[in-house]
Design a protein around this motif. Structure first.
Motif, mmCIF file in Angstrom:
data_model
loop_
_atom_site.group_PDB
_atom_site.id
_atom_site.type_symbol
_atom_site.label_atom_id
_atom_site.label_comp_id
_atom_site.label_asym_id
_atom_site.label_seq_id
_atom_site.Cartn_x
_atom_site.Cartn_y
_atom_site.Cartn_z
ATOM 1 N N LEU A 127 40.155 34.935 44.912
ATOM 2 C CA LEU A 127 40.431 36.353 44.553
ATOM 3 C C LEU A 127 39.777 37.221 45.293
ATOM 4 C CD1 LEU A 127 40.414 35.525 40.852
ATOM 5 C CD2 LEU A 127 42.465 35.775 42.263
ATOM 6 N N SER A 128 38.302 37.109 45.485
ATOM 7 C CA SER A 128 37.611 37.999 46.329
ATOM 8 C C SER A 128 38.139 38.091 47.605
ATOM 9 C CB SER A 128 36.003 37.613 46.357
ATOM 10 O OG SER A 128 35.642 37.759 45.161
ATOM 11 N N SER A 129 38.431 36.979 48.447
ATOM 12 C CA SER A 129 38.691 37.170 49.781
ATOM 13 C C SER A 129 39.909 37.790 49.908
ATOM 14 C CB SER A 129 38.914 35.852 50.549
ATOM 15 O OG SER A 129 39.930 35.035 50.152
ATOM 16 N N GLY A 171 36.303 46.528 41.177
ATOM 17 C CA GLY A 171 36.151 45.230 41.413
ATOM 18 C C GLY A 171 35.888 45.064 42.861
ATOM 19 N N VAL A 172 36.331 43.977 43.407
ATOM 20 C CA VAL A 172 36.120 43.602 44.873
ATOM 21 C C VAL A 172 37.146 44.479 45.651
ATOM 22 C CG1 VAL A 172 36.398 41.880 46.470
ATOM 23 C CG2 VAL A 172 35.656 41.128 44.302
ATOM 24 N N ALA A 173 38.620 44.598 45.207
ATOM 25 C CA ALA A 173 39.413 45.467 45.808
ATOM 26 C C ALA A 173 38.677 46.978 45.796
ATOM 27 C CB ALA A 173 40.698 45.424 45.145
ATOM 28 N N THR A 253 44.822 52.566 41.934
ATOM 29 C CA THR A 253 44.489 51.591 40.907
ATOM 30 C C THR A 253 44.455 50.374 41.352
ATOM 31 O OG1 THR A 253 46.636 51.521 40.277
ATOM 32 C CG2 THR A 253 45.583 53.501 39.603
ATOM 33 N N THR A 254 43.386 49.730 40.731
ATOM 34 C CA THR A 254 43.058 48.253 40.995
ATOM 35 C C THR A 254 42.969 47.477 39.379
ATOM 36 O OG1 THR A 254 40.859 48.265 41.231
ATOM 37 C CG2 THR A 254 41.986 48.906 43.062
ATOM 38 N N ALA A 255 43.138 48.184 38.550
ATOM 39 C CA ALA A 255 42.172 47.488 37.219
ATOM 40 C C ALA A 255 43.106 46.224 36.849
ATOM 41 C CB ALA A 255 42.390 48.612 36.048
ATOM 42 N N LEU A 256 42.204 45.326 36.586
ATOM 43 C CA LEU A 256 42.777 44.089 36.015
ATOM 44 C C LEU A 256 41.998 43.623 34.859
ATOM 45 C CD1 LEU A 256 44.077 42.288 39.049
ATOM 46 C CD2 LEU A 256 45.624 43.382 37.451
HETATM 47 P P1 NAD Z 1 39.515 42.353 38.501
HETATM 48 O O1 NAD Z 1 40.409 42.118 39.690
HETATM 49 O O2 NAD Z 1 39.754 41.310 37.424
HETATM 50 O O3 NAD Z 1 39.688 43.722 37.968
HETATM 51 C C1 NAD Z 1 39.387 44.762 38.917
HETATM 52 C C2 NAD Z 1 38.593 45.960 38.219
HETATM 53 O O4 NAD Z 1 39.349 46.697 37.093
HETATM 54 C C3 NAD Z 1 37.142 45.374 37.286
HETATM 55 O O5 NAD Z 1 36.165 45.923 37.954
HETATM 56 C C4 NAD Z 1 37.495 45.663 35.907
HETATM 57 O O6 NAD Z 1 36.232 45.922 35.371
HETATM 58 C C5 NAD Z 1 38.433 46.843 36.110
HETATM 59 N N1 NAD Z 1 39.106 47.296 35.049
HETATM 60 C C6 NAD Z 1 39.601 46.694 33.992
HETATM 61 N N2 NAD Z 1 40.212 47.226 33.015
HETATM 62 C C7 NAD Z 1 39.920 48.499 33.259
HETATM 63 C C8 NAD Z 1 40.176 50.064 32.857
HETATM 64 N N3 NAD Z 1 40.736 50.053 31.495
HETATM 65 N N4 NAD Z 1 39.875 50.993 33.282
HETATM 66 C C9 NAD Z 1 39.054 51.048 34.330
HETATM 67 N N5 NAD Z 1 38.915 49.718 35.258
HETATM 68 C C10 NAD Z 1 39.092 48.718 34.348
HETATM 69 O O7 NAD Z 1 38.004 42.347 39.156
HETATM 70 P P2 NAD Z 1 37.422 41.481 40.338
HETATM 71 O O8 NAD Z 1 37.680 42.254 41.736
HETATM 72 O O9 NAD Z 1 37.916 40.046 40.256
HETATM 73 O O10 NAD Z 1 35.664 41.661 39.937
HETATM 74 C C11 NAD Z 1 35.216 41.462 38.471
HETATM 75 C C12 NAD Z 1 33.667 40.862 38.746
HETATM 76 O O11 NAD Z 1 33.350 39.917 39.287
HETATM 77 C C13 NAD Z 1 33.206 42.128 39.516
HETATM 78 O O12 NAD Z 1 31.762 42.427 38.825
HETATM 79 C C14 NAD Z 1 32.797 41.332 40.730
HETATM 80 O O13 NAD Z 1 31.530 42.053 41.482
HETATM 81 C C15 NAD Z 1 32.532 40.024 40.277
HETATM 82 N N6 NAD Z 1 32.334 38.874 41.374
HETATM 83 C C16 NAD Z 1 31.613 38.057 41.207
HETATM 84 C C17 NAD Z 1 31.372 37.031 42.171
HETATM 85 C C18 NAD Z 1 30.518 36.015 42.328
HETATM 86 O O14 NAD Z 1 30.654 35.057 42.971
HETATM 87 N N7 NAD Z 1 29.405 36.117 41.692
HETATM 88 C C19 NAD Z 1 32.546 36.915 43.161
HETATM 89 C C20 NAD Z 1 33.622 37.945 43.173
HETATM 90 C C21 NAD Z 1 33.506 38.899 42.146
#
Ligand code: NAD
Length: 373
Positions: A127-129, A171-173, A253-256
């Motif tokens: 998911l991150s990559s 998030g990451v994106a 927008t990237t919210a999930l």
């Molecule tokens: P995601 O793809 O699930 O969601 C993207 C972003 O949308 C998130 O930041 C989320 O908070 C935001 N979002 C959800 N509802 C929203 C709303 N109503 N309004 C505004 N924003 C909203 O998220 P992601 O990219 O998978 O990242 C999630 C978390 O996991 C992050 O903190 C990331 O840094 C963390 N993470 C940790 C690791 C690790 O290995 N420890 C690895 C990758 C990511």
């Protein structure tokens, strides 16, 4: 131990699950590798590149997969001739019958997107990559669709102002989108519901905008993801960002929320309040979109505002996305190969295996995806 790398059957998927580099590494671990002819073509890797790395080239999926212990794919393969361990992005939510078919075919299927986000599994985090590449590409696409420049330019013919870019969901994106937009000289603001993002946004030189009430302070799950927010919070959020969106040139927008449809963050009225020529790139389009007017898979123009709902942005940078995805798979599959016997030796007590394995011994074993009675 035999590993098969199959071509994607979905023609709109240009990524591939192994690169010549990871093929070499697997061979170094004692595996034999077969790659289906043409599997890497859309990612810029030829059959000759794989053969030079030591892979056998299989003419068809069936031939390539014969006697394979492990099958690598980008997307979930359909049952058919698939046996053994399948490692892919299985997209299980809402696809229970497809999982049942895989189980019935005898596959032990691992969903890479369910990998726990713990330190040991960071190198396996697809998911991150992929989100990182998608976040970058979203800004590049937005810049290409936008009819003006992003950085401020002071020229003898006059000064051009910097574009304003608003990133919703950090998030990451979103983080990569902020970094990319900043590098291109835009004025960047961002919002999220998780409090931890405020500092991350500011550390990238962007301004953070959000309703910071008690609900916001508890919006992060123990897994680090966002919770679905209350109707009251969403209304307050919409009011705050509404005025802001009207002044933006580009909104990304990237919210999930895991396992839920994408939250609707940009209303039709907010789109209509934007200046003609503005651009919205909706990275959540595959899960229904964050903007009310997004047409998943298409680009539409509403009152002069372009809304890009393209799928698979990471796939538009297929070579880089595949290189990272292939390394994620290598890191995971390596934990399943015995150092002594060089054979497949799945440790069923490993938390990574428990979290990702969805089918085994002919059945769907994850209770979340049991076929409905
Ligand atoms: P995601 O793809 O699930 O969601 C993207 C972003 O949308 C998130 O930041 C989320 O908070 C935001 N979002 C959800 N509802 C929203 C709303 N109503 N309004 C505004 N924003 C909203 O998220 P992601 O990219 O998978 O990242 C999630 C978390 O996991 C992050 O903190 C990331 O840094 C963390 N993470 C940790 C690791 C690790 O290995 N420890 C690895 C990758 C990511």
């Amino acid at each position: 131990m035999r590993i098969a790398v199959l071509a994607e059957t979905d023609k709109s998927e240009p990524r591939v699950a192994a690169t010549p580099e990871t093929v070499k590494k697997f061979i170094g671990l004692g595996a034999e590798i077969a790659v289906q002819a043409g599997a890497g073509r859309a990612s810029g890797f030829s059959d000759a590149d794989y053969a030079a790395a030591g892979a056998k080239i299989g003419a068809s999926a069936a031939e390539t997969a014969t006697a394979a212990d492990v099958i690598l794919r980008v997307r979930r393969p359909s049952g058919g001739e698939i046996k053994g361990a399948v490692v892919a992005i299985l997209d299980p939510f809402g696809h229970e019958s497809a999982l049942k078919e895989l189980a019935g075919a005898g596959a032990t299927a691992f969903a890479m997107e369910l990998m726990p986000r713990i330190t040991r599994a960071q190198s396996m985090d697809v998911l991150s990559s992929q989100a990182n590449i998608a976040g970058y590409r979203a800004v590049i696409d937005a810049a290409a669709e936008y009819g003006r420049v992003l950085p401020m330019m002071m020229t003898p013919a006059g000064t051009v102002p910097a574009a304003r870019i608003f990133i919703m969901g950090v998030g990451v994106a979103g983080l990569q989108a902020i970094a990319t937009a900043r590098r291109l000289g835009a004025i960047v603001t961002a919002t999220d519901v998780r409090p931890a993002t405020k500092e991350q946004v500011e550390s990238l030189g962007a301004k953070f905008i959000a309703v910071e009430n008690d609900e916001f302070k508890q919006a992060e799950t123990s897994g680090g993801y966002a919770k679905e927010m209350s109707a009251e919070y969403q209304a307050a959020q919409a009011e705050l960002v509404g005025a802001h969106i009207a002044k933006q040139d580009i909104v990304i927008t990237t919210a999930l929320i895991p396992g839920r449809p994408a939250p609707k963050l940009v209303s039709a009225a907010q789109v209509r309040a934007m200046r003609a020529g503005s651009v919205i790139v909706d990275l959540a389009a595959e899960r229904g979109g964050n903007c009310e007017l997004t047409k998943p898979g298409e680009t539409v123009v509403v009152d002069g505002v372009k809304i890009v709902g393209a799928f698979n942005l990471a796939g538009r940078l297929a070579s880089t996305a595949s290189a990272l995805y292939a390394k994620n798979l290598l890191a995971f599959v390596e934990t399943m190969i015995s150092k002594e016997t060089k054979q497949l030796a799945i440790n069923w007590d490993d938390e990574l295996v428990k979290a990702t394995c969805l089918t085994r011994d002919g059945a769907v074993i994850d209770p979340r995806f049991q076929p409905k009675a």
